[in-house]
Enzyme design. Structure first.
Site, PDB file in Angstrom:
ATOM      1  N   HIS A   1      -7.869 -30.582  42.477  1.00  0.00           N
ATOM      2  CA  HIS A   1      -8.189 -31.477  41.506  1.00  0.00           C
ATOM      3  C   HIS A   1      -8.497 -30.316  40.521  1.00  0.00           C
ATOM      4  O   HIS A   1      -8.899 -29.405  40.595  1.00  0.00           O
ATOM      5  CB  HIS A   1      -9.604 -32.281  41.860  1.00  0.00           C
ATOM      6  CG  HIS A   1     -10.014 -33.269  40.758  1.00  0.00           C
ATOM      7  ND1 HIS A   1     -10.493 -32.689  39.648  1.00  0.00           N
ATOM      8  CD2 HIS A   1     -10.062 -34.612  40.753  1.00  0.00           C
ATOM      9  CE1 HIS A   1     -10.986 -34.003  38.760  1.00  0.00           C
ATOM     10  NE2 HIS A   1     -10.505 -35.192  39.693  1.00  0.00           N
TER      11      HIS A   1
ATOM     12  N   LEU B   1     -21.046 -27.791  47.006  1.00  0.00           N
ATOM     13  CA  LEU B   1     -21.168 -27.270  45.750  1.00  0.00           C
ATOM     14  C   LEU B   1     -21.289 -28.235  44.505  1.00  0.00           C
ATOM     15  O   LEU B   1     -20.219 -28.702  44.311  1.00  0.00           O
ATOM     16  CB  LEU B   1     -20.374 -25.987  45.646  1.00  0.00           C
ATOM     17  CG  LEU B   1     -20.508 -25.038  44.521  1.00  0.00           C
ATOM     18  CD1 LEU B   1     -21.810 -24.573  44.507  1.00  0.00           C
ATOM     19  CD2 LEU B   1     -19.188 -24.341  44.344  1.00  0.00           C
TER      20      LEU B   1
END
Length: 338
Positions: free
Chosen positions: A230, A126
């Site tokens: 992240h 993605l």
């Protein structure tokens, strides 16, 4: 209009650009001409295949801005991971050290190498260009996959997973990998990540510690990023959690980012999506829907306003939306509110 469609061989340049833009930690799109070409060809073949159960198929989609013809994002589904190449994770567990005589009871976390997700379907790859990170495009690019899975359920496994990008800095340095590198691998994180992306995974089995790792023996920096994502991945994780995905104690072997999972039938979009027959007309509703056709090779999805007629099992859309989906009046679509 923004549409999503299967990738084509003519999309190579766009895919290469996205691979460069995505940067470190995006293992599924290595900046490698042969591998990107193979990924496209494998996807084209997968969409062409007649499938009765999930196998080695990999479906790669692109988001296209039809006004400019520009590809602005990618999104993928692997039908069943680990059937040809081993699919590794660490599983977080516990070991208890107990001495009644001394009155000592210590619980220690461990990381054990495993292949527990072999055969699961994986949503992956993605990426959305910054220019189009607006108008719910990110949600659309993630959620349409569940419409495709709902419509073509036989192509996918009951367990669906997503590997979330773990913590690394702007140079691609992972605190977790830094510890493994020092003691076992002698190669930096971007190199290990790249080798995995191009399919050279033998080094994992050859060099990875064979026994469970005691987490408290890792560096403090490494311990602090286990099961963390992240910063740029937080929105994607929240979206998947809203769909019903949850952590089950599995983390990536390189950056220790979490893997989340859900059963196919429990995914929110799968459950809430419905099929309706199309009729043309003016739409005065303000609800925004993700709408897809029911095809495989000629799959199309878009976001649009529509009027649902529940009792008649019909949905009203305009001609522009129908053209974007390559459908005519009387055809069927699957939709979900976005």
């Amino acid at each position: 209009m923004i549409i999503i469609r299967p990738i084509q061989t003519s999309d190579y340049d766009a895919l290469h650009r996205i691979a460069v833009e995505s940067g470190h930690g995006f293992t599924s799109l290595p900046v490698n001409e042969e591998l990107l070409t193979n990924r496209i060809n494998h996807s084209v073949s997968s969409f062409d295949s007649q499938v009765t159960q999930p196998g080695n198929e990999g479906y790669l989609f692109v988001m296209e801005d039809t006004e400019t013809g520009q590809v602005v994002g990618t999104s993928g589904i692997e039908a069943a991971v680990g059937l040809e190449d081993a699919f590794y994770h660490y599983h977080l567990g516990k070991v208890v050290h107990n001495s009644r005589e001394l009155g000592i009871y210590n619980t220690v976390e461990t990381l054990s190498l495993c292949n527990d997700y072999t055969g699961a379907s994986e949503i992956c790859t993605l990426f959305l260009s910054e220019s189009h990170r607006k108008n719910n495009n990110g949600r659309f690019l993630s959620r349409f996959r569940f419409l495709f899975m709902a419509e073509h359920s036989e192509r996918f496994s009951d367990t669906v997973i997503a590997e979330m990008r773990g913590v690394s800095d702007d140079d691609g340095r992972s605190p977790f990998w830094a510890w493994l590198e020092e003691h076992f691998f002698s190669m930096d994180f971007p190199t290990a990540d790249y080798l995995t992306g191009i399919g050279k995974k033998v080094f994992i089995a050859e060099l990875m510690p064979k026994y469970p790792i005691y987490v408290n023996l890792l560096s403090k920096d490494a311990q602090q990023v286990i099961n963390k994502v992240h910063d740029k991945t937080v929105p994607a994780l929240r979206l998947l959690e809203a769909e019903g995905f949850a952590r089950r104690g599995y983390v990536d072997i390189f950056d220790a980012g979490p893997t989340v999972e859900a059963t196919k039938g429990s995914i929110r979009t799968v459950n809430e999506s419905r099929k309706y027959q199309v009729i043309f007309g003016d739409v005065d509703e303000t609800t925004n829907y993700i709408i897809c056709n029911t095809k495989v090779k000629d799959f199309r999805a878009t976001q649009a306003h529509a009027s649902v007629r529940e009792t008649a099992n019909q949905v009203v859309i305009n001609h522009a939306v129908a053209d974007a989906l390559n459908i005519g009046e009387g055809d069927w679509v699957r939709i979900v509110a976005n």
